[in-house]
Design an enzyme around this catalytic site. Sequence first.
Site, PDB file in Angstrom:
ATOM      1  N   GLU A 199      36.719 -54.059  -9.347  1.00 32.14           N
ATOM      2  CA  GLU A 199      37.128 -53.012 -10.287  1.00 32.14           C
ATOM      3  C   GLU A 199      37.781 -53.608 -11.534  1.00 32.14           C
ATOM      4  O   GLU A 199      37.529 -53.161 -12.663  1.00 32.14           O
ATOM      5  CB  GLU A 199      38.088 -52.046  -9.596  1.00 32.14           C
ATOM      6  CG  GLU A 199      37.411 -51.158  -8.578  1.00 32.14           C
ATOM      7  CD  GLU A 199      38.391 -50.290  -7.791  1.00 32.14           C
ATOM      8  OE1 GLU A 199      37.928 -49.448  -7.021  1.00 32.14           O
ATOM      9  OE2 GLU A 199      39.618 -50.468  -7.956  1.00 32.14           O
ATOM     10  N   GLN A 208      43.113 -65.513 -39.983  1.00 26.42           N
ATOM     11  CA  GLN A 208      44.086 -65.878 -38.953  1.00 26.42           C
ATOM     12  C   GLN A 208      43.923 -64.992 -37.718  1.00 26.42           C
ATOM     13  O   GLN A 208      44.278 -65.386 -36.610  1.00 26.42           O
ATOM     14  CB  GLN A 208      45.511 -65.740 -39.501  1.00 26.42           C
ATOM     15  CG  GLN A 208      46.606 -66.118 -38.512  1.00 26.42           C
ATOM     16  CD  GLN A 208      47.976 -66.140 -39.158  1.00 26.42           C
ATOM     17  OE1 GLN A 208      48.221 -66.873 -40.109  1.00 26.42           O
ATOM     18  NE2 GLN A 208      48.875 -65.293 -38.664  1.00 26.42           N
ATOM     19  N   LYS A 217      41.827 -65.858 -33.938  1.00 27.94           N
ATOM     20  CA  LYS A 217      42.181 -66.645 -32.760  1.00 27.94           C
ATOM     21  C   LYS A 217      42.620 -65.813 -31.564  1.00 27.94           C
ATOM     22  O   LYS A 217      42.243 -66.112 -30.427  1.00 27.94           O
ATOM     23  CB  LYS A 217      43.262 -67.676 -33.139  1.00 27.94           C
ATOM     24  CG  LYS A 217      42.692 -68.850 -33.929  1.00 27.94           C
ATOM     25  CD  LYS A 217      43.736 -69.779 -34.474  1.00 27.94           C
ATOM     26  CE  LYS A 217      44.374 -69.239 -35.731  1.00 27.94           C
ATOM     27  NZ  LYS A 217      43.417 -69.057 -36.842  1.00 27.94           N
ATOM     28  N   ASN A 232      42.639 -74.895 -44.491  1.00 24.33           N
ATOM     29  CA  ASN A 232      41.421 -74.091 -44.357  1.00 24.33           C
ATOM     30  C   ASN A 232      40.323 -74.836 -43.602  1.00 24.33           C
ATOM     31  O   ASN A 232      39.658 -74.271 -42.730  1.00 24.33           O
ATOM     32  CB  ASN A 232      40.906 -73.675 -45.742  1.00 24.33           C
ATOM     33  CG  ASN A 232      41.875 -72.783 -46.483  1.00 24.33           C
ATOM     34  OD1 ASN A 232      42.901 -72.370 -45.941  1.00 24.33           O
ATOM     35  ND2 ASN A 232      41.567 -72.472 -47.735  1.00 24.33           N
ATOM     36  N   ASN A 244      40.683 -51.413  -0.660  1.00 24.21           N
ATOM     37  CA  ASN A 244      40.134 -51.166  -1.998  1.00 24.21           C
ATOM     38  C   ASN A 244      39.535 -52.428  -2.617  1.00 24.21           C
ATOM     39  O   ASN A 244      40.155 -53.496  -2.578  1.00 24.21           O
ATOM     40  CB  ASN A 244      41.227 -50.627  -2.927  1.00 24.21           C
ATOM     41  CG  ASN A 244      41.796 -49.306  -2.428  1.00 24.21           C
ATOM     42  OD1 ASN A 244      41.081 -48.485  -1.866  1.00 24.21           O
ATOM     43  ND2 ASN A 244      43.084 -49.106  -2.629  1.00 24.21           N
ATOM     44  N   THR A 286      16.214 -47.312  -8.934  1.00 26.67           N
ATOM     45  CA  THR A 286      16.137 -46.967 -10.351  1.00 26.67           C
ATOM     46  C   THR A 286      16.850 -45.633 -10.496  1.00 26.67           C
ATOM     47  O   THR A 286      16.758 -44.768  -9.606  1.00 26.67           O
ATOM     48  CB  THR A 286      14.686 -46.841 -10.860  1.00 26.67           C
ATOM     49  OG1 THR A 286      14.031 -45.767 -10.178  1.00 26.67           O
ATOM     50  CG2 THR A 286      13.915 -48.133 -10.648  1.00 26.67           C
ATOM     51  N   HIS A 287      17.571 -45.465 -11.586  1.00 25.01           N
ATOM     52  CA  HIS A 287      18.362 -44.240 -11.811  1.00 25.01           C
ATOM     53  C   HIS A 287      19.356 -44.005 -10.671  1.00 25.01           C
ATOM     54  O   HIS A 287      19.758 -42.865 -10.408  1.00 25.01           O
ATOM     55  CB  HIS A 287      17.458 -43.009 -11.961  1.00 25.01           C
ATOM     56  CG  HIS A 287      16.384 -43.167 -12.987  1.00 25.01           C
ATOM     57  ND1 HIS A 287      16.598 -42.970 -14.331  1.00 25.01           N
ATOM     58  CD2 HIS A 287      15.078 -43.549 -12.865  1.00 25.01           C
ATOM     59  CE1 HIS A 287      15.471 -43.195 -14.998  1.00 25.01           C
ATOM     60  NE2 HIS A 287      14.540 -43.562 -14.124  1.00 25.01           N
ATOM     61  N   SER A 335      46.380 -49.285  -0.010  1.00 26.72           N
ATOM     62  CA  SER A 335      46.993 -48.150  -0.697  1.00 26.72           C
ATOM     63  C   SER A 335      48.458 -48.039  -0.304  1.00 26.72           C
ATOM     64  O   SER A 335      48.835 -48.324   0.838  1.00 26.72           O
ATOM     65  CB  SER A 335      46.259 -46.862  -0.324  1.00 26.72           C
ATOM     66  OG  SER A 335      47.010 -45.721  -0.691  1.00 26.72           O
ATOM     67  N   LYS A 359      43.112 -47.449   3.774  1.00 23.48           N
ATOM     68  CA  LYS A 359      42.331 -47.873   2.617  1.00 23.48           C
ATOM     69  C   LYS A 359      42.206 -49.389   2.515  1.00 23.48           C
ATOM     70  O   LYS A 359      43.134 -50.136   2.779  1.00 23.48           O
ATOM     71  CB  LYS A 359      42.967 -47.349   1.321  1.00 23.48           C
ATOM     72  CG  LYS A 359      42.953 -45.840   1.158  1.00 23.48           C
ATOM     73  CD  LYS A 359      41.542 -45.307   0.996  1.00 23.48           C
ATOM     74  CE  LYS A 359      40.881 -45.774  -0.277  1.00 23.48           C
ATOM     75  NZ  LYS A 359      41.568 -45.319  -1.488  1.00 23.48           N
ATOM     76  N   SER A 367      51.615 -67.880 -36.702  1.00 29.28           N
ATOM     77  CA  SER A 367      50.545 -67.917 -35.701  1.00 29.28           C
ATOM     78  C   SER A 367      50.822 -68.937 -34.603  1.00 29.28           C
ATOM     79  O   SER A 367      50.024 -69.088 -33.678  1.00 29.28           O
ATOM     80  CB  SER A 367      49.206 -68.246 -36.366  1.00 29.28           C
ATOM     81  OG  SER A 367      49.252 -69.515 -37.003  1.00 29.28           O
TER      82      SER A 367
END
Length: 469
Positions: free
Chosen positions: A300, A332, A335, A120, A295, A165-166, A287, A293, A33
């Site tokens: 995103e 283990q 982590k 431990n 973006n 809404t919606h 792009s 473009k 680890s």
Amino acid sequence: MTEPNNQEQTSSKLWGGRFAEQTAASVEAFTESISYDWRLYRHDILGSKAHARMLAKQGLINDEERDAIIAGLSEIEQEIDEGAFEFRAELEDIHMNIEKALTDKIGAAGEKLHTARSRNDQIALDIRLYLRDEGEVLNHLLTEVQKGFTRLARTNLGAVMPGYTHLQRAQPVLLSHHLLAYMEMFGRDRERIADCMKRINIMPLGSAALAGTGLPIDRDFVAQELGFPAVTANSMDTTADRDFAMELLFCLTTIQLHLSRMAEEFVLWASKEFDFIRIGDKYCTGSSIMPQKKNPDIPELIRGKAGRVTGSLVSLLMTVKGLPLTYNRDLQEDKEPLFDALDTVKASLSITAELLVNSSFDTQKMQAATYGGFMTATDIADYLVKKNMPFRQAHGVVGRIVALCQERDIELIELNLNELQEFSDLIEEDIFDVLSVEGSVNSRVSIGGTSKLRVAEALERAEQQLGIV
């Protein structure tokens, strides 16, 4: 009578006394680890120094051994800081790498450091110390994001936009009211992190492997040295417990989901269909084939990383599910998802704070969008209720008014008084005060509402809480 087996130990592991063979290379590769828990080195060393001081206080080592241990650990920490330390996979984890290096430096005194503790309870301590520090970082980053939303709200106080809404236009609201909604979300995230820290900030060392220890240790002394207000109450629970990590992962997931909701709105608002937001060129990409473009890649990616963080939570939930007490090597696996979620959320919060500083709104476009969709219909119903009409009757009256407007392809504000009075003789000239977008917004004076009066009050409270002057 069978003679005792005096076969010479051939395993080179620090725990290899009862093993007659070297660990297979494939097993070392599968079980190590150190490739990810190396980042716990500061906290492992911090805990070991406190443990050494306790051992000396209790007479389990002498003062010279204590001083040698602490000096050696400080040297190792400096070597790691400077990139001069060689982490070795065959030593498995951060604990064994540091212990072996310490023993190589100072000899037999280093071999006494592990007295009265197990890996431990040692890893439980390291993780708690690490997460305690990370909690402070998260709180700072969340505060910066809150400040970003609050400053944007101040800059745009008075600007009107459609509330949805919606994903349908519903009622007009202040843009500042919308932005302060996110300030509230991230405020709850800060509260959750702070509450989670109460359960993280409990000292586990001294539980040993699972049953505690018969050696005369002083757990309260170690807790005081490390700034813990309390020690864990049950050694078996302590070594098996990852509730605190699961709880923090839930908090991290909620933060990332809040960021994702914000990002989704920014992506929508940056489209030509909305055209509400302008994200700075430094925080967008182009792009490879379409030269026109621009973006919104940052929002995103923030949105996309919500799945990654949620996956980390689910990973640990499934790791812990069905594990018998106490410690099992499965733990283990706590982590990597924990570290990855922390890294992802911190990066997302940091870039969001930058994004907010480098974004502006087309408030004219936002206001123009409020003039469609009969967004003041509810205000007519409220108007009729104030005239003592039952709300359900008022709802029906307004529904018929909207149907007429749809039939004639006009907005509510375009109806004249005579046309409105055909639906109810309770309607008078003052109806036009609530038909306007501005009138609608400023009528919402209930606590937490979108009127400019209430939003200005909320904004002032937010600035006071965040120390914005």
